[in-house]
Motif scaffolding. Sequence first.
Motif, short mmCIF file in Angstrom:
data_model
loop_
_atom_site.label_atom_id
_atom_site.label_comp_id
_atom_site.label_asym_id
_atom_site.label_seq_id
_atom_site.Cartn_x
_atom_site.Cartn_y
_atom_site.Cartn_z
N ILE A 86 0.83 -1.20 0.00
CA ILE A 86 0.00 0.00 0.00
C ILE A 86 0.87 1.26 0.00
CG2 ILE A 86 -0.18 0.17 2.52
CD1 ILE A 86 -3.07 0.79 0.05
N ALA A 87 2.13 1.10 0.41
CA ALA A 87 3.06 2.24 0.41
C ALA A 87 3.37 2.69 -1.01
CB ALA A 87 4.35 1.86 1.14
N TYR A 88 3.11 1.81 -2.00
CA TYR A 88 3.40 2.15 -3.39
C TYR A 88 2.10 2.44 -4.16
CZ TYR A 88 7.75 -0.11 -1.98
OH TYR A 88 8.89 -0.45 -1.31
N LYS A 89 1.21 3.18 -3.52
CA LYS A 89 -0.07 3.49 -4.17
C LYS A 89 0.09 4.34 -5.42
CE LYS A 89 -0.93 7.28 -0.92
NZ LYS A 89 -1.82 7.79 0.14
N GLU A 90 1.22 5.09 -5.51
CA GLU A 90 1.47 5.89 -6.72
C GLU A 90 1.59 5.00 -7.94
OE1 GLU A 90 3.24 6.16 -3.95
OE2 GLU A 90 2.64 8.12 -3.17
N LYS A 91 2.17 3.80 -7.74
CA LYS A 91 2.29 2.84 -8.85
C LYS A 91 0.91 2.44 -9.37
CE LYS A 91 6.70 0.55 -7.85
NZ LYS A 91 7.33 -0.77 -7.56
N GLY A 92 0.01 2.22 -8.43
CA GLY A 92 -1.35 1.85 -8.81
C GLY A 92 -2.03 2.94 -9.62
N GLU A 93 -1.83 4.18 -9.22
CA GLU A 93 -2.43 5.30 -9.93
C GLU A 93 -1.88 5.41 -11.35
OE1 GLU A 93 -3.46 10.03 -9.19
OE2 GLU A 93 -2.00 9.01 -7.91
N VAL A 94 -0.57 5.19 -11.49
CA VAL A 94 0.07 5.24 -12.82
C VAL A 94 -0.51 4.15 -13.72
CG1 VAL A 94 2.25 4.86 -14.05
CG2 VAL A 94 2.21 6.30 -12.00
N ILE A 95 -0.69 2.95 -13.17
CA ILE A 95 -1.23 1.82 -13.95
C ILE A 95 -2.64 2.14 -14.44
CG2 ILE A 95 -2.08 -0.56 -13.79
CD1 ILE A 95 0.31 -1.10 -11.90
N LEU A 96 -3.48 2.66 -13.55
CA LEU A 96 -4.88 2.94 -13.91
C LEU A 96 -5.00 4.09 -14.89
CD1 LEU A 96 -6.65 2.47 -10.45
CD2 LEU A 96 -6.64 0.90 -12.39
N LEU A 97 -4.17 5.12 -14.73
CA LEU A 97 -4.21 6.25 -15.67
C LEU A 97 -3.73 5.84 -17.05
CD1 LEU A 97 -2.96 9.18 -13.40
CD2 LEU A 97 -5.27 8.81 -14.25
N ARG A 98 -2.72 4.99 -17.10
CA ARG A 98 -2.25 4.47 -18.39
C ARG A 98 -3.33 3.60 -19.02
NH1 ARG A 98 2.22 -0.26 -19.45
NH2 ARG A 98 1.93 -0.33 -21.71
N PHE A 99 -3.97 2.80 -18.20
CA PHE A 99 -5.07 1.93 -18.65
C PHE A 99 -6.18 2.76 -19.30
CE2 PHE A 99 -9.05 -0.39 -17.58
CZ PHE A 99 -8.79 -1.59 -18.22
N ALA A 100 -6.56 3.87 -18.64
CA ALA A 100 -7.61 4.75 -19.17
C ALA A 100 -7.16 5.43 -20.46
CB ALA A 100 -7.97 5.79 -18.12
N LEU B 99 -10.96 2.50 -10.65
CA LEU B 99 -11.19 3.35 -11.81
C LEU B 99 -12.40 2.79 -12.55
CD1 LEU B 99 -9.99 5.53 -13.99
CD2 LEU B 99 -9.22 3.47 -15.15
N TYR B 100 -13.36 3.66 -12.87
CA TYR B 100 -14.56 3.21 -13.58
C TYR B 100 -14.60 3.81 -14.98
CZ TYR B 100 -16.48 1.38 -9.22
OH TYR B 100 -16.69 0.66 -8.07
#
Length: 226
Positions: free
Chosen positions: A143-157, A179-180
């Motif tokens: 959970i400390a690397y939540k920025e990675k998750g945001e990058v993945i979802l934004l790239r996905f979108a 992300l919806y």
Amino acid sequence: MAHFKGKRRYSRFPQKKVRLHRLNEEITAPEVRINAVGEIEAGIYPTTQVIAWAKEMGVDLVEIVAKAQPPVCRLIEYQKFLYEKKKKDKEQKAKTVKQVLKEIRFGPNTDEHDFNFKLNHAKKFLEEGAKIKAYVHFKGRSIAYKEKGEVILLRFASELEEFGKVEMLPKLEGNRMFLYMAPLSMKKKKKKTTSAPTVKEKKEKREKEKETEAKSEVENEESTDK
């Protein structure tokens, strides 16, 4: 003292179904609005007059919208009216498509192959008209690397912008970031296909034009030398 339950008694006569519409003399409003039938034009008429017309025509005066001022009615046989209404409701029900929600799960360390595999599935889902709920699941200390998750979802979108639109940007809820996305309508898809060329396409077009110009110049020089 013991109590014995008696047998439930059933009526030999079937219960009457309650009608949803008032007919003929049941309509209490002094005036009604009716549809055009035969030589009778659409408009507002005294209720007694319209009931008399209904009897002459061998049909019913059916109250459609009771709360309107005056009530909206139709001159039609009630059974025929019910049949048409049932048929229309069935057609509308068949046209309504249930919205399907597909889930796509990532991890904060999702590799390129797994990302592309899930991306292709998402494209297919959006083309079929389904919504997408993509999320990154964080286990334990990840959970400390939540920025990675945001990058993945934004790239996905970003990769799916030709297939769908973002309904909700990445949002962290507990140990998951969501992300919806919803599918694009057909009109928007057509606009996308007929949109202006991108910078890359313009650059490629210019290079091709330069190549053709250079070839034509060489051919002209060769012809003059001959």
